[in-house]
Design a protein around this motif. Sequence first.
Motif, PDB file in Angstrom:
ATOM      1  N   PHE A   1     -38.198 -16.433-129.224  1.00  0.00           N
ATOM      2  CA  PHE A   1     -37.158 -17.643-128.633  1.00  0.00           C
ATOM      3  C   PHE A   1     -35.906 -17.129-128.358  1.00  0.00           C
ATOM      4  O   PHE A   1     -35.164 -17.372-129.145  1.00  0.00           O
ATOM      5  N   CYS A   2     -35.440 -17.441-127.496  1.00  0.00           N
ATOM      6  CA  CYS A   2     -33.910 -17.155-127.115  1.00  0.00           C
ATOM      7  C   CYS A   2     -33.839 -18.240-125.374  1.00  0.00           C
ATOM      8  O   CYS A   2     -34.742 -18.194-125.142  1.00  0.00           O
ATOM      9  N   ALA A   3     -32.709 -19.208-125.888  1.00  0.00           N
ATOM     10  CA  ALA A   3     -32.396 -19.823-125.622  1.00  0.00           C
ATOM     11  C   ALA A   3     -32.217 -19.690-123.681  1.00  0.00           C
ATOM     12  O   ALA A   3     -31.839 -20.704-122.752  1.00  0.00           O
ATOM     13  N   ALA A   4     -30.987 -18.759-123.757  1.00  0.00           N
ATOM     14  CA  ALA A   4     -31.189 -17.609-122.797  1.00  0.00           C
ATOM     15  C   ALA A   4     -31.991 -18.289-121.462  1.00  0.00           C
ATOM     16  O   ALA A   4     -31.340 -18.073-120.364  1.00  0.00           O
ATOM     17  N   LYS A   5     -33.405 -18.353-122.029  1.00  0.00           N
ATOM     18  CA  LYS A   5     -34.310 -18.328-120.882  1.00  0.00           C
ATOM     19  C   LYS A   5     -34.424 -19.522-120.590  1.00  0.00           C
ATOM     20  O   LYS A   5     -34.555 -19.382-119.456  1.00  0.00           O
ATOM     21  N   TRP A   6     -33.335 -20.343-120.918  1.00  0.00           N
ATOM     22  CA  TRP A   6     -34.232 -21.788-120.040  1.00  0.00           C
ATOM     23  C   TRP A   6     -32.543 -22.031-119.179  1.00  0.00           C
ATOM     24  O   TRP A   6     -32.378 -22.970-118.085  1.00  0.00           O
TER      25      TRP A   6
ATOM     26  N   THR B   1     -31.304 -13.170-114.015  1.00  0.00           N
ATOM     27  CA  THR B   1     -31.735 -12.266-114.339  1.00  0.00           C
ATOM     28  C   THR B   1     -31.327 -13.551-115.815  1.00  0.00           C
ATOM     29  O   THR B   1     -30.679 -14.124-115.833  1.00  0.00           O
ATOM     30  N   SER B   2     -32.082 -13.292-116.802  1.00  0.00           N
ATOM     31  CA  SER B   2     -31.286 -14.566-118.159  1.00  0.00           C
ATOM     32  C   SER B   2     -30.126 -14.078-117.949  1.00  0.00           C
ATOM     33  O   SER B   2     -29.130 -14.782-118.390  1.00  0.00           O
ATOM     34  N   CYS B   3     -29.922 -12.714-119.158  1.00  0.00           N
ATOM     35  CA  CYS B   3     -28.774 -12.638-119.548  1.00  0.00           C
ATOM     36  C   CYS B   3     -28.416 -10.897-119.102  1.00  0.00           C
ATOM     37  O   CYS B   3     -29.046 -10.397-118.414  1.00  0.00           O
ATOM     38  N   HIS B   4     -28.214 -10.532-119.017  1.00  0.00           N
ATOM     39  CA  HIS B   4     -27.488  -9.038-118.431  1.00  0.00           C
ATOM     40  C   HIS B   4     -28.024  -7.346-119.341  1.00  0.00           C
ATOM     41  O   HIS B   4     -28.303  -6.722-118.571  1.00  0.00           O
ATOM     42  N   HIS B   5     -29.151  -8.174-119.746  1.00  0.00           N
ATOM     43  CA  HIS B   5     -30.611  -7.311-120.421  1.00  0.00           C
ATOM     44  C   HIS B   5     -31.408  -6.973-120.083  1.00  0.00           C
ATOM     45  O   HIS B   5     -31.685  -6.661-118.983  1.00  0.00           O
ATOM     46  N   PRO B   6     -32.347  -7.975-119.539  1.00  0.00           N
ATOM     47  CA  PRO B   6     -33.660  -7.894-118.432  1.00  0.00           C
ATOM     48  C   PRO B   6     -32.796  -7.086-116.989  1.00  0.00           C
ATOM     49  O   PRO B   6     -32.246  -8.120-116.798  1.00  0.00           O
ATOM     50  N   PRO B   7     -34.124  -6.833-116.676  1.00  0.00           N
ATOM     51  CA  PRO B   7     -33.651  -5.830-115.277  1.00  0.00           C
ATOM     52  C   PRO B   7     -34.126  -7.677-113.892  1.00  0.00           C
ATOM     53  O   PRO B   7     -34.380  -8.469-115.037  1.00  0.00           O
TER      54      PRO B   7
ATOM     55  N   MET C   1     -43.991 -17.374-122.837  1.00  0.00           N
ATOM     56  CA  MET C   1     -44.097 -16.694-123.809  1.00  0.00           C
ATOM     57  C   MET C   1     -43.110 -16.047-125.203  1.00  0.00           C
ATOM     58  O   MET C   1     -43.990 -16.486-126.309  1.00  0.00           O
ATOM     59  N   MET C   2     -42.158 -17.268-124.560  1.00  0.00           N
ATOM     60  CA  MET C   2     -41.219 -17.437-126.096  1.00  0.00           C
ATOM     61  C   MET C   2     -41.820 -18.374-127.057  1.00  0.00           C
ATOM     62  O   MET C   2     -41.184 -18.786-127.913  1.00  0.00           O
ATOM     63  N   GLN C   3     -42.496 -19.185-126.191  1.00  0.00           N
ATOM     64  CA  GLN C   3     -42.883 -20.957-126.675  1.00  0.00           C
ATOM     65  C   GLN C   3     -43.877 -20.167-127.210  1.00  0.00           C
ATOM     66  O   GLN C   3     -44.178 -20.984-128.875  1.00  0.00           O
TER      67      GLN C   3
ATOM     68  N   CYS D   1     -32.858  -6.816-126.997  1.00  0.00           N
ATOM     69  CA  CYS D   1     -33.101  -7.065-127.889  1.00  0.00           C
ATOM     70  C   CYS D   1     -34.403  -7.244-129.454  1.00  0.00           C
ATOM     71  O   CYS D   1     -33.862  -7.106-130.307  1.00  0.00           O
ATOM     72  N   TRP D   2     -35.286  -6.743-128.862  1.00  0.00           N
ATOM     73  CA  TRP D   2     -36.775  -6.250-129.982  1.00  0.00           C
ATOM     74  C   TRP D   2     -35.419  -5.169-130.725  1.00  0.00           C
ATOM     75  O   TRP D   2     -36.115  -5.178-131.828  1.00  0.00           O
ATOM     76  N   ARG D   3     -35.379  -3.916-130.058  1.00  0.00           N
ATOM     77  CA  ARG D   3     -34.625  -3.123-130.624  1.00  0.00           C
ATOM     78  C   ARG D   3     -33.815  -3.205-131.694  1.00  0.00           C
ATOM     79  O   ARG D   3     -33.507  -3.223-132.341  1.00  0.00           O
TER      80      ARG D   3
ATOM     81  N   SER E   1     -29.346 -10.262-132.742  1.00  0.00           N
ATOM     82  CA  SER E   1     -29.473  -9.472-131.356  1.00  0.00           C
ATOM     83  C   SER E   1     -28.522 -10.106-131.007  1.00  0.00           C
ATOM     84  O   SER E   1     -28.515 -11.614-131.239  1.00  0.00           O
ATOM     85  N   ASP E   2     -28.659  -9.896-129.748  1.00  0.00           N
ATOM     86  CA  ASP E   2     -27.798 -11.631-128.512  1.00  0.00           C
ATOM     87  C   ASP E   2     -28.620 -12.158-128.599  1.00  0.00           C
ATOM     88  O   ASP E   2     -28.270 -13.190-127.944  1.00  0.00           O
ATOM     89  N   ARG E   3     -30.105 -12.790-128.614  1.00  0.00           N
ATOM     90  CA  ARG E   3     -30.167 -13.991-128.424  1.00  0.00           C
ATOM     91  C   ARG E   3     -29.988 -15.300-129.780  1.00  0.00           C
ATOM     92  O   ARG E   3     -29.979 -16.253-129.633  1.00  0.00           O
TER      93      ARG E   3
ATOM     94  N   TYR F   1     -26.864 -14.655-130.068  1.00  0.00           N
ATOM     95  CA  TYR F   1     -25.319 -15.203-129.843  1.00  0.00           C
ATOM     96  C   TYR F   1     -25.402 -16.154-128.282  1.00  0.00           C
ATOM     97  O   TYR F   1     -24.849 -17.087-128.034  1.00  0.00           O
ATOM     98  N   LYS F   2     -26.360 -15.445-127.948  1.00  0.00           N
ATOM     99  CA  LYS F   2     -26.657 -16.555-126.656  1.00  0.00           C
ATOM    100  C   LYS F   2     -27.370 -17.904-126.649  1.00  0.00           C
ATOM    101  O   LYS F   2     -27.906 -18.688-125.730  1.00  0.00           O
ATOM    102  N   SER F   3     -28.237 -18.104-127.813  1.00  0.00           N
ATOM    103  CA  SER F   3     -28.825 -19.512-128.657  1.00  0.00           C
ATOM    104  C   SER F   3     -27.686 -20.346-128.983  1.00  0.00           C
ATOM    105  O   SER F   3     -27.320 -21.559-129.085  1.00  0.00           O
TER     106      SER F   3
END
Length: 444
Positions: free
Chosen positions: A18-23, A36-42, A70-72, A83-85, A95-97, A99-101
């Motif tokens: 779960f990452c709140a940035a997606k919402w 995109t949701s934050c600056h990481h995903p394409p 998917m995150m839910q 973030c997964w890496r 990971s950044d999820r 800081y972003k949440s």
Amino acid sequence: MNDLDYWRQVLNPISKSFCAAKWYNATIWLGSGQTTSCHHPPAHSINLAELANNPKLLHNTPQKKQDREMMQKGQRPAGCEYCWRIEDMGQTSPSDRVYKSKIYPIEDLHRAAQTPPDQDIDLKTLEISFDRTCQFACSYCNPAFSSTWVNDLKRNGPYTDLVSDGRNHFTHEHRGSQLYTFGEENPYVDAFFKWWESDLHQTLQELRITGGEPLMSGYTWRLIDWFRDNPGRSNTRLAINSNLGMPREKIQQLLAACQGIELDIYSSNESMGTQAEYIRDGLVWQQWVDNMEYILDSGKVRGLHVMCTINATCLETLPEFLDYLVEWKKKYGDGALSFTLNILRFPSFQSPLVLPEHIREHHRQQLSDFLARHKHHSYLQEHEIAHITRLYDYLAMVKTPHSESFDMPTLYHDFKQFHQQYDRRRGKKFVLAFPNLAEWYNTL
Ligand code: SF4
């Protein structure tokens, strides 16, 4: 609650991905109609159909709705690989999820987790780019984000023989990144201002303008004028990403226009003097320093933040650069200035992981010395220490910049190929700018 506890006790019980940035967070490029949701995903495209009727579709794309679902369920969207890496390195580096949440109330996280994934969500934090006009052409940037990079390719043709540049960042002008010029009707910009006028100016907590260089975009000034003409109508904080590579008068104009608005300024840099001028082509080190100090002296911004893009060439002077920032913190107060370290993955041949092991080890030692130097005073914030520790671990534990990365010999080849061509086009000399890397570079 510290970051690790937040990760374990707040985020993971909601779901392991779960990452709140997606919402609640988005970056939207209005010049190309992508988000995109934050600056990481394409980035992915925004569908123009229905946008005029429902401008919230600038953010609520089918791709994001699928990722939310998917995150839910605790599944990992592929676009969030960054973030997964980091998380797969072990349980010591959030990971950044996190800081972003963490910036949103916990109730909002639970509300997001329970909202049907196909429902439109109101943004709380938004980064927006109106266009790619920029007077810089940094080595790790490309024509999609800088008009000066476009001019390089127009003048000198494509970069050649870059095997790992699978996305062709350096071979063409990326016309799709700037579909409309200023003054021309742009349905994405229209949708943004329509949404802004209707309710975005009330629901949004922070609006961050990025570029290109936002201070060169007429739309940035249109938005600043809106704040001036509508005092008290919006509580949205304004933030601007600026390279601060402009005459003092432009900075004065910005600070004067933003009187009465809560303003944060974010600027990029990650190395000292000549090396900074090599990496961030267009930057004049002393002008950047002077503009930073002018803003700090003015007392007119809520916060000044430095975003460090961690690449192969900045590491030698990164600790000295961070010492420089710490001196500003001492002078102006810890709250006046902060920094983040964002590890570059694209273009992968400029990743810090291309450096040979003995040089990476040397940089790890430098980072460790930096932390030891600053152990006994409180000028470093928790996230700053975590970012340095994360980079320290990353240099030892992660082997390739990203999952689609090429083998190391290919990345070495491209590193040399790119910098030889960059030197010729920009009138620079790699071995003079980076004497610490010259011996290794000459063997490539
Ligand atoms: S990359 Fe990380 S921080 Fe960004 S949206 Fe995905 S999980 Fe969140």
